[in-house]
Enzyme design. Structure first.
Site, short mmCIF file in Angstrom:
data_model
loop_
_atom_site.label_atom_id
_atom_site.label_comp_id
_atom_site.label_asym_id
_atom_site.label_seq_id
_atom_site.Cartn_x
_atom_site.Cartn_y
_atom_site.Cartn_z
N ASN A 198 -3.90 5.49 0.49
CA ASN A 198 -2.75 6.34 0.79
C ASN A 198 -2.72 7.50 -0.20
OD1 ASN A 198 -0.30 7.54 1.26
ND2 ASN A 198 0.72 5.61 1.73
N ASP A 199 -3.26 8.62 0.23
CA ASP A 199 -3.35 9.80 -0.63
C ASP A 199 -1.99 10.28 -1.12
OD1 ASP A 199 -6.03 10.10 -0.43
OD2 ASP A 199 -5.99 11.61 1.14
N CYS A 200 -0.96 9.80 -0.47
CA CYS A 200 0.37 10.33 -0.75
C CYS A 200 1.22 9.39 -1.58
CB CYS A 200 1.08 10.63 0.56
SG CYS A 200 0.16 11.82 1.51
#
Ligand code: BGC
Ligand code: NOJ
Length: 838
Positions: free
Chosen positions: A504-506
């Site tokens: 999850n890049d975020c």
């Protein structure tokens, strides 16, 4: 009744769009090797060579008004009426319209006042060009005199600067015109730049041309009313700077019932440094420097390469032959795995569209779509490894090369550049590394490749670190060091440190950004002293770690270094066991797996949190890895997914959605509730839970989740908005304004993961080192299906019968009339008939 914009034509492997005003442009991809095009159902889009940023060939305006402006357009002027076969840009009402998106080709046909215009767009195999075959037919009883204008607009190569640096760009554009038939885009074609593009009419004589946009369109006009078309007269313009374009003008006379074909080729070529100009002469060099160019005319391109392609496609017969080659290639690609069941939606996803999307994500990673502008992202380390599992059965040799390319961007400690640029194959410095899930994916991709091909030799390939010559070690060493990277980066709970972010890049636990002008993706992180740990990486590590262990065991069987591999397997297993313990001890929240610990060591994804109590990623990975299966943890976590994450359109990423910004979590909380990583239905991670369901042997639940996000089951096309034939990355979740609205179609790991899920875990036909493991986990209502599977030199026709309506479990397997023990069938060369009873 919901409005329908098109339908599947499975026999032709096409999606047929019947109304040009789709709820969003519905696109397709041309080319699958080096030269690519994006094409919408109204012929919008653009072409590029290998790299959508540095070798953009035609110009496209993202985020334009109206949407989808710019493309390959044909204008037909019939008396006072001007129209396009694809409706846009003129939007003149047509008498009929149809767009067929097929496997790497698109055919758009429109008709008006007794004239039919049909255009076939495709990129022939091994060719750096898009071929367009336009067929004009007069269906009336009278002679028709038409004026035809083609249109393409050149991009000044770098798609990023093309959109911003006008003080320079508006002075650089240059063209050459050859007999009016071939228009060359030779902007900056000097000693430094070796490439040019061209747009040719190959099988007829053009009666005129334009190469300057302002002349052709008119400064205050737009694509809907180019002044030359309206006037019915080409401007014969020669572009100098400003915006070079390419347009051919042809006068066409059609007898009653007559049809004529026109072949256009839009291509790209690269010349060797010594052969760049028209009169090649040896260059004089002193100390390696070019000191004189002799009598070369440095204003004229050496056009040999373009001529070769133009001649190759100078006839309709040649074009048709190339087209049938492309179709045959797809026949081959799609013949490795086919299913026949009573559900045509299942069949069309498995046999056609899911596989096709896997090829596209393999080629493009996340770079160029109508949601990815092609300038920001190259090939992702984790993304490309995941894409491999959906593609490896199609062209194993390309998958092999991809693995080597990806591994070559790794750092000596196993860390990775998060992305690399396809043209240079070098890591991208603007984003750098530090995503601690990345190394695990290399194991995931490589193991999938070996299981498909049986090619263990890939492990002996010498692969550098960070592309530095002289640093090569074997690919197996890359895998070992990848595994170790997790082991060497554990946090206070003996769980993996997250680094910049995991999948999850975020979820940016070490970012702490208060500056709205900062990108969460590229900003410097404060990992120093951080306690941020990821349960997603923990699950991923156990899953891919088990793959690593069984690979070592397999190598022990095959190699003289048997003992070493046995030791390595045992060492790795101990690390995995420890991780499983850590998850059970510190990663379980009572009803589901925690998501993470933050910088300070506080829980994320726990019932104790106010928002974001439960996250899908750790449920997916820990259930897939079977952590705590025997203790009932897997079933509980899956039930919690159903209870808290699921809705009519699929499972959301987290629940409840974040309603305010949390600086200690970053980008995830910057999104409105229900979108993207903040409680959107991230289609990519639904299949993780589905595979988890198959680990728990819950076939009906797995199927229900599968069909909720599967394109072939979409009912309301207007709500879904994006293409109904491919997965999109995200569907708006239950907290969004319009739950069920799809976005970011095409370039998503969803394609490969759903391919893995449906073929290997639901239908249960799973490659192993030995052959195929047969392990269905299906809806009880599915009473029978057949799978044709080619694996290495073996070809299997498998019939699975489920007369008692079970969800899983194999009672017997008979191969070529002989019962086998267990549920693995060997990939012995030749054809095999397999009967499976559940
Ligand atoms: C998106 C992610 C994406 C990341 C990297 C974020 O803004 O929400 O889905 O992976 O950017 O480009
Ligand atoms: C899209 C990115 O391409 C992928 O790498 C990432 O894992 C997901 N978004 C989730 O953030």
């Amino acid at each position: 009744m919901e409005k329908i914009f098109g339908f599947f034509d499975d026999a032709n492997r096409e999606y047929v769009i019947t109304d040009p005003a789709t709820p969003f442009p519905w696109i397709n991809y041309l080319g699958n090797e080096d030269f690519f095009g994006l094409i919408s159902n109204t012929a919008g889009g653009y072409d590029f060579y290998k790299d959508a940023k540095f070798r953009r060939i035609t110009r496209y305006r993202y985020n334009g008004v109206p949407m989808d402006a710019g493309g390959r357009y044909f204008y037909i002027k019939d008396g006072d009426s001007v129209w396009n076969p694809g409706w846009k840009p003129c939007k003149t009402p047509l008498d009929s319209y149809e767009c067929r998106h097929g496997m790497n080709y698109t055919r758009i046909a429109g008709s008006k006042d007794g004239v039919e215009a049909s255009v076939l767009f495709f990129v022939p195999l091994k060719t750096w060009a898009e071929v367009q075959k336009l067929t004009l037919t007069n269906t009336t009883g009278k002679v028709k005199t038409l004026q035809l204008f083609s249109f393409a607009e050149w991009c000044l190569w770098n798609a990023a600067t093309d959109m911003e640096n006008f003080q320079r760009n508006w002075s650089t554009g240059e063209v050459e015109i050859e007999n009016g038939n071939v228009i060359y885009h030779k902007t900056e074609y000097k000693e430094r730049r070796n490439h040019y593009a061209y747009y040719a009419l190959t099988n007829a004589k053009a009666d005129g041309y334009d190469t300057d946009r302002e002349t052709f369109i008119g400064l205050y006009n737009d694509f809907t009313n180019p002044q030359c078309v309206v006037a019915g007269k080409p401007g014969m313009s020669v572009a100098h700077g400003w915006s070079p374009i390419a347009s051919h003008y042809v006068e066409v006379e059609l007898q009653p019932g007559e049809h004529k074909d026109f072949v256009f080729v839009l291509g790209y070529a690269e010349n060797e440094q010594e052969k760049k100009f028209s009169l090649p002469q040896p260059l004089q060099k002193e100390g390696g420097l070019i000191t004189s160019l002799g009598t070369l005319d440095r204003t004229i391109i050496n056009k040999e390469k373009a001529h070769e392609v133009i001649q190759r496609f100078a006839s309709v017969e040649a074009v048709d032959a190339a087209f049938s080659e492309l179709r045959q290639m797809w026949d081959g690609l799609l013949s490795k795995f086919t299913v026949a069941s009573a559900d045509e939606r299942l069949n069309r996803m498995v046999n056609i569209w899911n596989q096709y999307q896997c090829m596209i994500t393999f080629c493009f990673s996340r770079s160029a779509s109508f949601f990815e502008s092609g300038v920001g992202r190259g090939m992702g380390f984790r993304d490309s490894n995941q894409d491999l599992v959906g593609f490896v059965h199609q062209v194993p040799s390309r998958a092999r090369q991809r693995i080597i390319d990806i591994a070559s961007t790794q750092f000596p400690d196993g860390g990775c550049y998060h992305q690399y640029q396809p043209l240079t194959k070098r890591g991208n410095n603007d984003i750098g590394g530090g995503f601690n899930d990345d190394p695990c994916w290399l194991i995931f991709g490589t193991v999938a490749y070996i299981k498909e091909t049986g090619d263990f030799s890939i492990l002996d390939e010498m692969v550098p670190w960070d592309n530095q010559p002289g640093t090569e070690v074997t690919l197996f060493d890359h895998l070992r060091i990848s595994f170790n990277h997790v082991v060497e980066n554990l946090g206070p709970h003996a769980l993996p440190l997250i680094g910049r972010a995991d999948w999850n890049d975020c979820l940016n636990l070490n970012c702490f950004s208060w500056d709205p002008n900062e990108s969460f993706q590229t900003t410097e992180n404060n990992s120093e002293g951080s306690k941020a740990e990821s349960l997603m990486i923990a699950g991923l590590f156990v899953l891919t770690g088990k793959q690593y262990v069984s690979l070592c065991k397999e190598l022990a069987k095959r190699s003289v270094e048997c003992i070493n591999y046995q030791h390595e397997a045992a060492r790795a297993q101990a690390c995995i066991d420890a991780m499983v313990e850590a998850v059970k001890q510190h990663g379980w929240d009572g009803e589901w797996y925690l998501r993470a610990y933050d910088f300070y060591g506080n829980k994320i994804g726990s019932k104790e949190n106010e928002e974001g109590k439960i996250f899908i990623e750790s449920q997916g990975f820990c259930t897939m890895a079977g952590i705590g299966l025997e203790d009932g943890m897997v079933d509980k976590a899956l039930d919690s997914c159903k209870r808290y994450l699921d809705c009519a359109h699929g499972m959301v990423l987290n629940h409840p959605a974040f309603t305010r910004y949390y600086v200690e979590m970053g980008e995830i909380s910057s999104y409105p509730a229900g979108y993207k990583e903040n409680a959107g239905i991230f289609c990519h991670n639904n299949p993780w839970v589905i595979i988890g369901e198959t680990v728990a042997r819950r076939g009906n639940d797995a199927w229900e989740h599968y069909t909720k996000i599967c394109p072939a089951w979409i009912k309301d096309q207007s709500l879904h908005k994006v293409e109904p034939y491919v997965y999109c990355q995200m569907v708006a979740g239950k907290d969004a304004a319009k739950p069920g609205e799809g976005k970011n179609s095409w370039l998503t790991g969803t394609a490969a993961w759903n391919w893995l899920t449906i073929t290997q875990y639901i239908l249960g036909i799973r490659p192993t080192y030995e052959g195929l493991e047969i392990d269905p986990c299906i809806p009880s209502a599915l009473s029978e299906y057949r799978v044709h599977r080619v694996l290495r030199d073996a070809e299997f026709d498998i019939t699975v019968k489920n007369p008692d309506g079970r969800e899983s479990g194999v009672r017997s397997i008979v191969v070529d009339g002989i019962p086998v023990q267990g549920n693995v069938i060997t990939a012995t060369p030749g054809h095999h008939t397999v009967e499976v009873a559940m």
